[in-house]
Design a protein around this motif. Sequence first.
Motif, short mmCIF file in Angstrom:
data_model
loop_
_atom_site.label_atom_id
_atom_site.label_comp_id
_atom_site.label_asym_id
_atom_site.label_seq_id
_atom_site.Cartn_x
_atom_site.Cartn_y
_atom_site.Cartn_z
N GLU A 49 3.12 0.00 -5.56
CA GLU A 49 2.09 0.44 -4.63
C GLU A 49 0.69 0.43 -5.25
O GLU A 49 0.54 0.68 -6.45
CB GLU A 49 2.42 1.83 -4.10
CG GLU A 49 3.72 1.86 -3.29
CD GLU A 49 4.11 3.26 -2.84
OE1 GLU A 49 3.23 3.96 -2.29
OE2 GLU A 49 5.27 3.64 -3.05
N GLU A 69 0.81 -1.22 0.00
CA GLU A 69 0.00 0.00 0.00
C GLU A 69 0.84 1.27 0.00
O GLU A 69 0.57 2.20 -0.74
CB GLU A 69 -0.91 0.02 1.23
CG GLU A 69 -2.23 -0.67 1.06
CD GLU A 69 -3.09 -0.55 2.30
OE1 GLU A 69 -4.07 0.20 2.26
OE2 GLU A 69 -2.76 -1.21 3.31
N THR A 119 0.76 3.29 2.45
CA THR A 119 0.00 4.29 3.23
C THR A 119 -0.42 3.73 4.58
O THR A 119 -1.35 4.24 5.20
CB THR A 119 -1.26 4.73 2.45
OG1 THR A 119 -2.06 3.58 2.15
CG2 THR A 119 -0.89 5.43 1.16
N TYR A 120 0.25 2.69 5.06
CA TYR A 120 -0.19 1.97 6.25
C TYR A 120 0.96 1.89 7.26
O TYR A 120 1.64 0.88 7.38
CB TYR A 120 -0.68 0.58 5.83
CG TYR A 120 -1.29 -0.27 6.92
CD1 TYR A 120 -1.86 0.29 8.06
CD2 TYR A 120 -1.30 -1.65 6.78
CE1 TYR A 120 -2.42 -0.50 9.03
CE2 TYR A 120 -1.87 -2.46 7.75
CZ TYR A 120 -2.43 -1.89 8.88
OH TYR A 120 -2.99 -2.68 9.84
N ARG A 142 -3.87 0.52 -4.00
CA ARG A 142 -4.90 0.59 -2.98
C ARG A 142 -5.20 -0.80 -2.43
O ARG A 142 -5.13 -1.79 -3.16
CB ARG A 142 -6.18 1.20 -3.57
CG ARG A 142 -6.05 2.67 -3.93
CD ARG A 142 -7.24 3.13 -4.76
NE ARG A 142 -8.50 2.95 -4.03
CZ ARG A 142 -9.05 3.87 -3.25
NH1 ARG A 142 -8.45 5.04 -3.11
NH2 ARG A 142 -10.19 3.64 -2.63
N TYR A 201 4.87 2.71 4.47
CA TYR A 201 4.50 4.12 4.36
C TYR A 201 5.69 4.93 3.85
O TYR A 201 6.79 4.39 3.66
CB TYR A 201 4.03 4.65 5.71
CG TYR A 201 5.10 4.67 6.79
CD1 TYR A 201 5.74 5.84 7.16
CD2 TYR A 201 5.48 3.48 7.45
CE1 TYR A 201 6.72 5.86 8.15
CE2 TYR A 201 6.46 3.49 8.43
CZ TYR A 201 7.08 4.68 8.78
OH TYR A 201 8.05 4.68 9.74
#
Length: 257
Positions: free
Chosen positions: A79, A41, A43-44, A81, A49
């Motif tokens: 990367e 992701e 974003t985690y 979603r 991240y």
Amino acid sequence: MKWLNTLLVAGALQLLALAPGHAGSNLEQVKSAGVFKIGTEGTYAPFTYHDTSGKLVGFDVEIGEEIAKRLGVKAEFLEGRWDGLIAGLDANRYDAVINQVGITDARKQKYDFSEPYIASKAALIVRGDNEDIKTFADLKGKKSAQSLTSNFGKLAEASGAALVGTDGFDQSIQLVLNGRADATINDGLSFLDFKKHKPDANVKIAATEDKADYSGVIIRKGEPELLEAINAALKEIQSDGTYQKISDKYFGQDVSK
């Protein structure tokens, strides 16, 4: 013309038989390409991240890099979603997904998992000076700050707590800190990450569930050589102290069990 069509079909089938498989569909192709493609992701936090410089970092990122290193190749992170991440395996976008993917029976029907590399338990979190709540049963009649649709919220409700709705972990912790909630049940790993960054925060874990949820590296089915190599890499990462070093960096303790 039938004989010509037959020859054309036979020729096409022969070409398909000789053609290489999808990129990364087995260990030899990964080694030949020199790259282990990993879906994640980005974003985690603290798993995957971007830091202040924009670099992709995190616990899962470092685990992926170490696996690739032991396969003799470089890690390449792609990367995406979360809702389309695992589906990217079907589209052959990458060789594996390393993104805290929980090992479930439903997923195991369609994909293969490595041995677990991280464990997470539901943690009952209270203020540091709270001596009334020591077990999940003690939540009866108390207020618990929870995301209402989460499994943690359901556990709090089943324990007899009145739920105070929140948007997630950070808000839940704040409500506990300011006394608007007596407790929150949340991910133990998220708590360790929180305390790593805010060691003086007046919250503590009063209890944890006995049962842990495990995550693993997920790959397409039918790639036994790659799966065996990933498991061997994870075993080596554990045995040579690399796992402990990465785990301490992000959580302050071993999170494999």
